[in-house]
Design an enzyme around this catalytic site. Structure first.
Site, PDB file in Angstrom:
ATOM      1  N   GLU A 144      23.675 -36.800 -22.629  1.00 59.55           N
ATOM      2  CA  GLU A 144      24.293 -38.290 -22.186  1.00 59.55           C
ATOM      3  C   GLU A 144      23.126 -39.278 -21.653  1.00 59.55           C
ATOM      4  OE1 GLU A 144      28.095 -40.295 -19.671  1.00 59.55           O
ATOM      5  OE2 GLU A 144      27.644 -38.139 -19.760  1.00 59.55           O
ATOM      6  N   ASP A 184      36.470 -29.726 -18.963  1.00 59.13           N
ATOM      7  CA  ASP A 184      35.253 -29.964 -17.929  1.00 59.13           C
ATOM      8  C   ASP A 184      35.796 -29.435 -16.506  1.00 59.13           C
ATOM      9  OD1 ASP A 184      33.215 -31.510 -18.144  1.00 59.13           O
ATOM     10  OD2 ASP A 184      34.294 -33.497 -18.286  1.00 59.13           O
TER      11      ASP A 184
END
Length: 266
Positions: free
Chosen positions: A183, A84
Site C-alpha cells: 500500500e 482483516d
C-alpha cells in the site's frame, strides 16, 4: 462453491494474470460483487472509517469484523473472502490471538490479513499457517500504525526504508504468506518487490506492476466526492448518481407523481 482458492493466487502470478480484489463490508454490495468478474473480496478494517465514520481503522474490533464478514459471506458465497485482523488482535498472547483468527474464519473468511513483518508477526504468521489457515501480509502504508508513520503517507521513498520493505516482503513469503498487499509505495519499488518474491503482490497506490490491485468498493464507485487520493480511479460517479436518485424521489413524492396509481399501487 468458491471460484478461487489460495493456489490460484500463485498460478495467476505464474501465468501473468492480474488479480482483482475489492474491499467490501456488507451483504447488499457483496451480492453485486458475487455476480461480477472480480476475483476476491477483502473485508477490511477500513470499515471503521468507511462504514462508521472514524478517522482511523483503530476502532475496528474482532466482533465488528466478524459481523461484517458474516454479512459479506452470505452475499458472496462464491467469492474468496479475506478477513482483516483488526488493531492489536494479533499482538496479544497466542491463545487470545488465535481465538481472534478462529472467530474471523468461523464467520466466513477463507483467509486472514495482518499488517507488518516484525519478529512477533512472523512468529504468529508461522503458527497460523501451520494451523492450516491462509495468511496475506500487508506492507507499506499500514493504517494500524498510522500514529507511528505520522499520517497517511507514501512509504519506502528513502533507500533504507525501501531496503526494509524488500526484506519484509521476502520474510513474509518465506514465513508462508500466500500474498502480500503493498500500500502506497513507489511503483518502481513495488515492481522490484513483485519480481523478487515468489508470492503475488496486491497493490493499492503501488503502481501497475504488482500482481493485482485492490480498491475499496465505495471508492471505485465514487460515492465520496471528498476523497480523491492520487492512486484512486473512480469508475463511476456514484455520489452524483445517488444524489440525483434521491432528489428525483423527493420531487416525485412532493409533486404526487410517485406512487403512480396504475403502476405502483395494489
Amino acid at each position: 462453491m468458491i471460484a478461487m482458492n489460495t493456489p490460484d493466487f500463485q498460478r495467476m502470478k505464474k501465468d501473468n494474470k492480474k488479480i482483482s480484489m475489492v474491499t467490501c463490508y456488507d451483504y447488499w454490495s457483496a451480492c453485486i460483487i458475487s455476480q461480477s468478474n472480480v476475483d476476491c473480496i477483502l473485508v477490511g478494517d477500513s470499515l471503521a472509517m468507511v462504514m462508521y465514520g472514524h478517522s482511523t481503522t483503530l476502532p475496528a474490533t474482532v466482533e465488528i469484523m466478524a459481523q461484517h464478514i458474516q454479512a459479506v459471506s452470505r452475499g458472496a458465497p462464491n467469492k474468496f473472502i479475506i478477513g482483516d485482523m483488526p488493531f492489536c488482535s494479533y499482538r496479544k498472547d497466542l491463545t487470545t490471538s488465535m481465538n481472534a483468527v478462529e472467530r474471523l474464519m468461523q464467520a466466513g473468511a477463507q483467509a486472514i490479513k495482518l499488517e507488518g513483518a516484525d519478529a512477533h508477526n512472523l512468529k504468529f504468521i508461522h503458527h497460523v499457517v501451520k494451523s492450516g489457515i491462509p495468511v496475506i501480509g500487508h506492507l507499506g502504508l499500514t493504517p494500524q500504525s498510522i500514529y507511528t508513520l505520522g499520517g497517511f503517507k507514501v512509504q519506502g521513498k528513502e533507500p533504507s526504508a525501501a531496503k526494509k520493505l524488500m526484506a519484509d516482503a521476502k520474510a513474509l513469503a518465506e514465513t508462508g504468506c500466500f500474498a502480500v498487499v503493498l500500500e502506497c509505495v513507489p511503483s518502481e519499488l513495488a515492481e522490484l518487490i513483485t519480481h523478487s518474491i515468489s508470492i503475488p503482490t496486491i497493490g493499492i497506490g503501488a503502481g501497475p506492476a504488482t500482481s493485482g490491485q485492490v480498491l475499496v468498493l465505495q471508492d471505485l464507485l465514487g460515492t465520496n466526492n471528498q476523497f480523491q487520493p492520487k492512486y484512486l480511479k473512480k469508475f463511476l460517479n456514484g455520489f452524483e448518481l445517488i444524489k440525483k436518485a434521491l432528489d428525483d424521489f423527493d420531487q416525485e413524492v412532493k409533486t404526487s407523481t410517485y406512487p403512480h396509481l396504475e403502476t405502483h399501487c395494489y
